[in-house]
Structures are given as C-alpha cells and as structure tokens.
Design a protein around this motif. Structure first.
Motif, PDB file in Angstrom:
ATOM      1  N   VAL A   7       0.985  -1.157  -0.110  1.00 24.79           N
ATOM      2  CA  VAL A   7      -0.017   0.096   0.000  1.00 24.79           C
ATOM      3  C   VAL A   7       0.918   1.190  -0.116  1.00 24.79           C
ATOM      4  CG1 VAL A   7      -1.909   1.257   1.217  1.00 24.79           C
ATOM      5  CG2 VAL A   7      -1.884  -1.033   1.285  1.00 24.79           C
ATOM      6  N   GLU A   8       1.026   1.967  -1.076  1.00 26.35           N
ATOM      7  CA  GLU A   8       1.564   3.415  -1.148  1.00 26.35           C
ATOM      8  C   GLU A   8       2.934   3.045  -0.914  1.00 26.35           C
ATOM      9  OE1 GLU A   8      -0.530   5.681   1.560  1.00 26.35           O
ATOM     10  OE2 GLU A   8      -1.793   6.561  -0.140  1.00 26.35           O
ATOM     11  N   GLY A   9       3.418   1.796  -1.579  1.00 27.68           N
ATOM     12  CA  GLY A   9       5.045   1.496  -1.286  1.00 27.68           C
ATOM     13  C   GLY A   9       5.262   0.907  -0.082  1.00 27.68           C
ATOM     14  N   ARG A  10       4.457   0.673   1.092  1.00 26.52           N
ATOM     15  CA  ARG A  10       4.565   0.009   2.153  1.00 26.52           C
ATOM     16  C   ARG A  10       4.292  -1.439   2.119  1.00 26.52           C
ATOM     17  NH1 ARG A  10       8.241   3.786   4.309  1.00 26.52           N
ATOM     18  NH2 ARG A  10       7.095   5.751   4.526  1.00 26.52           N
ATOM     19  N   ARG A  11       5.036  -2.575   2.748  1.00 29.12           N
ATOM     20  CA  ARG A  11       4.627  -3.912   2.728  1.00 29.12           C
ATOM     21  C   ARG A  11       3.896  -4.070   4.139  1.00 29.12           C
ATOM     22  NH1 ARG A  11       6.901  -7.647  -0.505  1.00 29.12           N
ATOM     23  NH2 ARG A  11       7.344  -8.927   1.278  1.00 29.12           N
ATOM     24  N   ILE A  12       2.535  -4.432   3.890  1.00 28.35           N
ATOM     25  CA  ILE A  12       1.762  -4.752   5.184  1.00 28.35           C
ATOM     26  C   ILE A  12       1.445  -6.063   5.010  1.00 28.35           C
ATOM     27  CG2 ILE A  12      -0.231  -3.950   6.497  1.00 28.35           C
ATOM     28  CD1 ILE A  12       0.103  -1.077   4.829  1.00 28.35           C
ATOM     29  N   PRO A  13       1.887  -6.540   6.294  1.00 28.19           N
ATOM     30  CA  PRO A  13       1.161  -8.107   6.414  1.00 28.19           C
ATOM     31  C   PRO A  13      -0.136  -7.839   6.759  1.00 28.19           C
ATOM     32  CG  PRO A  13       3.269  -7.814   7.752  1.00 28.19           C
ATOM     33  CD  PRO A  13       2.963  -6.414   7.394  1.00 28.19           C
ATOM     34  N   LEU A  14      -1.027  -8.929   6.533  1.00 28.90           N
ATOM     35  CA  LEU A  14      -2.369  -8.989   6.745  1.00 28.90           C
ATOM     36  C   LEU A  14      -2.946 -10.448   7.094  1.00 28.90           C
ATOM     37  CD1 LEU A  14      -4.052  -7.146   3.780  1.00 28.90           C
ATOM     38  CD2 LEU A  14      -3.470  -6.024   5.973  1.00 28.90           C
ATOM     39  N   SER A  15      -3.353 -10.521   8.318  1.00 25.01           N
ATOM     40  CA  SER A  15      -3.239 -11.886   9.141  1.00 25.01           C
ATOM     41  C   SER A  15      -4.609 -12.308   9.378  1.00 25.01           C
ATOM     42  CB  SER A  15      -2.620 -11.715  10.468  1.00 25.01           C
ATOM     43  OG  SER A  15      -3.055 -10.559  11.455  1.00 25.01           O
ATOM     44  N   ASN A  16      -5.114 -13.512   9.116  1.00 26.12           N
ATOM     45  CA  ASN A  16      -6.355 -14.046   9.756  1.00 26.12           C
ATOM     46  C   ASN A  16      -7.324 -13.358   8.851  1.00 26.12           C
ATOM     47  OD1 ASN A  16      -4.998 -15.722  11.636  1.00 26.12           O
ATOM     48  ND2 ASN A  16      -5.063 -13.945  12.978  1.00 26.12           N
ATOM     49  N   LEU A  17      -7.394 -13.513   7.505  1.00 23.49           N
ATOM     50  CA  LEU A  17      -8.605 -12.651   6.993  1.00 23.49           C
ATOM     51  C   LEU A  17      -9.583 -13.527   6.943  1.00 23.49           C
ATOM     52  CD1 LEU A  17      -6.425 -11.266   3.614  1.00 23.49           C
ATOM     53  CD2 LEU A  17      -7.052 -10.094   5.748  1.00 23.49           C
ATOM     54  N   ASP A  18      -9.621 -14.744   6.985  1.00 20.51           N
ATOM     55  CA  ASP A  18     -10.950 -15.620   7.143  1.00 20.51           C
ATOM     56  C   ASP A  18     -11.426 -15.466   8.284  1.00 20.51           C
ATOM     57  OD1 ASP A  18     -10.573 -15.945   4.376  1.00 20.51           O
ATOM     58  OD2 ASP A  18      -9.596 -17.939   4.555  1.00 20.51           O
ATOM     59  N   LYS A  19     -10.883 -15.050   9.376  1.00 16.98           N
ATOM     60  CA  LYS A  19     -11.218 -15.352  10.776  1.00 16.98           C
ATOM     61  C   LYS A  19     -12.747 -14.216  10.949  1.00 16.98           C
ATOM     62  CE  LYS A  19      -9.761 -14.355  15.477  1.00 16.98           C
ATOM     63  NZ  LYS A  19      -8.565 -13.912  16.425  1.00 16.98           N
ATOM     64  N   VAL A  20     -13.847 -15.104  11.556  1.00 16.48           N
ATOM     65  CA  VAL A  20     -15.119 -14.465  11.775  1.00 16.48           C
ATOM     66  C   VAL A  20     -14.713 -13.648  13.055  1.00 16.48           C
ATOM     67  CG1 VAL A  20     -17.503 -14.859  12.328  1.00 16.48           C
ATOM     68  CG2 VAL A  20     -16.195 -16.199  10.485  1.00 16.48           C
ATOM     69  N   LEU A  21     -15.104 -12.262  12.564  1.00 16.51           N
ATOM     70  CA  LEU A  21     -15.011 -11.424  13.858  1.00 16.51           C
ATOM     71  C   LEU A  21     -16.346 -11.132  14.535  1.00 16.51           C
ATOM     72  CD1 LEU A  21     -12.535  -8.703  12.576  1.00 16.51           C
ATOM     73  CD2 LEU A  21     -11.971 -10.386  14.305  1.00 16.51           C
ATOM     74  N   TYR A  22     -17.411 -11.154  13.538  1.00 18.25           N
ATOM     75  CA  TYR A  22     -18.860 -10.785  14.176  1.00 18.25           C
ATOM     76  C   TYR A  22     -19.707 -12.027  14.044  1.00 18.25           C
ATOM     77  CZ  TYR A  22     -17.478  -5.971  14.153  1.00 18.25           C
ATOM     78  OH  TYR A  22     -16.794  -4.779  14.357  1.00 18.25           O
ATOM     79  N   PRO A  23     -19.651 -12.941  14.741  1.00 18.57           N
ATOM     80  CA  PRO A  23     -20.585 -14.143  14.740  1.00 18.57           C
ATOM     81  C   PRO A  23     -21.824 -13.900  14.023  1.00 18.57           C
ATOM     82  CG  PRO A  23     -19.154 -14.469  16.545  1.00 18.57           C
ATOM     83  CD  PRO A  23     -18.927 -13.126  16.015  1.00 18.57           C
ATOM     84  N   ALA A  24     -22.557 -12.877  14.821  1.00 20.68           N
ATOM     85  CA  ALA A  24     -23.882 -12.362  14.430  1.00 20.68           C
ATOM     86  C   ALA A  24     -24.256 -12.465  12.924  1.00 20.68           C
ATOM     87  CB  ALA A  24     -24.449 -11.424  15.259  1.00 20.68           C
ATOM     88  N   THR A  25     -23.318 -11.819  12.197  1.00 18.76           N
ATOM     89  CA  THR A  25     -23.467 -11.468  10.777  1.00 18.76           C
ATOM     90  C   THR A  25     -22.541 -12.381   9.861  1.00 18.76           C
ATOM     91  OG1 THR A  25     -22.131  -9.862  11.111  1.00 18.76           O
ATOM     92  CG2 THR A  25     -24.218  -9.211  11.016  1.00 18.76           C
TER      93      THR A  25
END
Length: 294
Positions: A7-25
């Motif tokens: 992003v804008e020349g910065r390397r950013i690790p993105l973790s646990n993208l499939d993790k459900v944060l809001y079980p209600a939805t």
C-alpha cells in the motif's frame, strides 16, 4: 503463511483474513479490512491531523477488548506519531493515521478509531465541539433525535452549526466546527448546554452521568470535550454484536426517525451512502465553517 499487501509503497502483513470477527453476521476480518479500504478517503479526512487511540478487539466483540493510547508493540518505524500532553506520562506519543498505508496497518490490528477534538499540532485547543447523546433504556436513538433537534437549534442561536452522526452503538453524536479554542472553555460551554437541555426537556434529558438518573432519559455527555478524552471517529466500525459504524446522518434523517433501525448502519451500508450523499461531515473541515463560542 501471512499474506502481504503493498500500500503506497509500504509492505503490510495482513493476518487471519478468514477469521470471523462478528458471529452474528458472519463478518470476517477480511471484510472489515475491505470496508476500511473502501471508506479510506472520508475516514482519513477525520483522522489525518489527530492522535489516535485504539480500542482493539482482535478476537471480535465477544473476546478481549483493550484500549490503548500508546503505539502498539511492533508499530512500523514509518508510522507517524505525535507528542501528546499527558500529566502522568511526559513525552508520550500516539499514532497519527496520516495515510492509507497507516490506515490499513491499523485496521489489521482490528480496532475502533477514537480521536480527540484537537489536532496534533495544537494540543488541547479544540477545533470541534462534541455532545454525546447516550440514551438510558427504554429510551433509544429516537429520543436522542428529539434532544439533538433541541441542541441544534440552541447551538444555532449562538451562531454554531451542528452536524450529526450515529455513535455506532445506541446514541448520537453532535459535532460543531470551532475556531481553535482552549478545551477547558469548550467543556464549560458544553456543560452549560447540557444543563440548559435538561431544564428545557426535564422528562427527557439528564446532564449527570449517575445511572440511577438515566432510565428513560438521554444523558447529554459534555465530558468528551476535555483535552484528555476521545470520541469514536466518523466511519469507524464498532466492537458491537454486529459490525455497526459511527455514521454521519442528515438532519432530515434525524427529524424523520421513528424507528431505531432507521439509524443503524452496518459496514455494508456506508459506501452506498457516500455515493449518494458524500461525506455529510465534510463541512467540519471547510474553511470559514468554524464558529466562535459566545
């Protein structure tokens, strides 16, 4: 393996993208990050000049939640910080979310964004007044709307223009742009407004925090004008049962609200609103919009 995005020349690790944060939805962390990327323009407009406090909820709203003002461990060296006044911690610094890369790095931590009413370059000199309308059950946002209309007109009588947003929880926030003013003066003025609202609407308003006084009434919380306090930033997602957002609303929506659901917005609702209305809080930062306390 943790995916890395640039992003804008910065390397950013993105973790646990499939993790459900809001079980209600069933909302995942990846969907939350996509939301923040989608609203980055208006969100950054409200973040870019202010030190940020984070309410972190990495395991979702039902997991551990913790509020932090200090830069989190592992904060990249390229993330901008600003020195902030704290009586208990001289030389303290906080993150300033100054660009999209910082926004996405912070969003990956799973946070609510909270900001003070002053800018990093002018600590304790507020350029916004805030009134947090917090309903006590059985009162709700409908009652908050009635109080908001009274406060809007009262502010207008002093030459101040009010803008509204949902808290993302049960209530409303009113914001008014100011010429930079010492926070203690803004706090005193806001307390006067809260007392006047209680006198004018005694069956509906309290200006005192005591829970015993609050059932069925709207607490007009003036305390967030204190230099040490923060308020949920416009467009931040909240750590609630569902992925609700602190969303700007029009006065037409406030005036017509008869059902709390009409002023409840989830992350999927915000981009269509922006496409239709733009940022309803953009005038807070427009030249010439700022008012002066009487």
């Amino acid at each position: 393996m943790t995916p890395i995005t640039e992003v804008e020349g910065r390397r950013i690790p993105l973790s646990n993208l499939d993790k459900v944060l809001y079980p209600a939805t069933g909302t995942t962390k990846g969907e939350l990050l996509h939301y923040y990327a989608s609203v980055a323009g208006p969100l950054l407009a409200h973040l870019v000049h202010r030190p940020v406090s984070f309410l972190r909820y990495p395991d979702g709203p039902d997991g551990q939640r913790f509020f932090t003002k200090n830069p989190p461990p592992g904060t990249p060296a390229w993330v901008k910080t600003a020195e902030v006044p704290r009586t208990e911690d001289k030389g303290a610094r906080q993150v300033v979310v100054a660009d999209l890369a910082t926004l996405m790095w912070a969003a990956n931590l799973v946070v609510e964004f909270h900001t003070p009413q002053w800018r990093a370059e002018a600590p304790a000199r507020a350029d916004r007044l805030v009134l947090d309308l917090d309903p006590g059950a059985p009162a709700g946002v409908v009652e908050c709307c009635a109080v908001a209309r009274w406060l809007r007109d009262r502010l207008a009588a002093d030459g101040l223009h009010a803008y509204a947003k949902t808290s993302g929880s049960k209530g409303l926030h009113l914001l008014s742009p100011l010429e930079p003013t010492p926070s203690e003066q803004v706090s005193a003025y806001a307390k006067t407004l809260a007392r006047e609202a209680e006198a004018a609407l005694p069956g509906l308003v309290t200006h005192k925090m005591a829970k015993v006084l609050r059932p069925g009434k709207v607490f007009v919380d003036f305390s967030q004008n204190s230099a040490a306090k923060t308020t949920a930033t416009p467009y931040t997602a909240r750590a609630k049962e569902r992925p609700t957002v602190s969303a700007p609303v029009s006065w037409a929506e406030v005036e017509s609200c008869t059902d709390p659901a009409a002023l409840t917005f989830l992350i999927g609702d915000i981009v269509p609103r922006l496409e239709r209305d733009g940022d309803l809080l953009a005038p807070l930062s427009e030249p010439g919009a700022a008012g002066r306390l009487p």
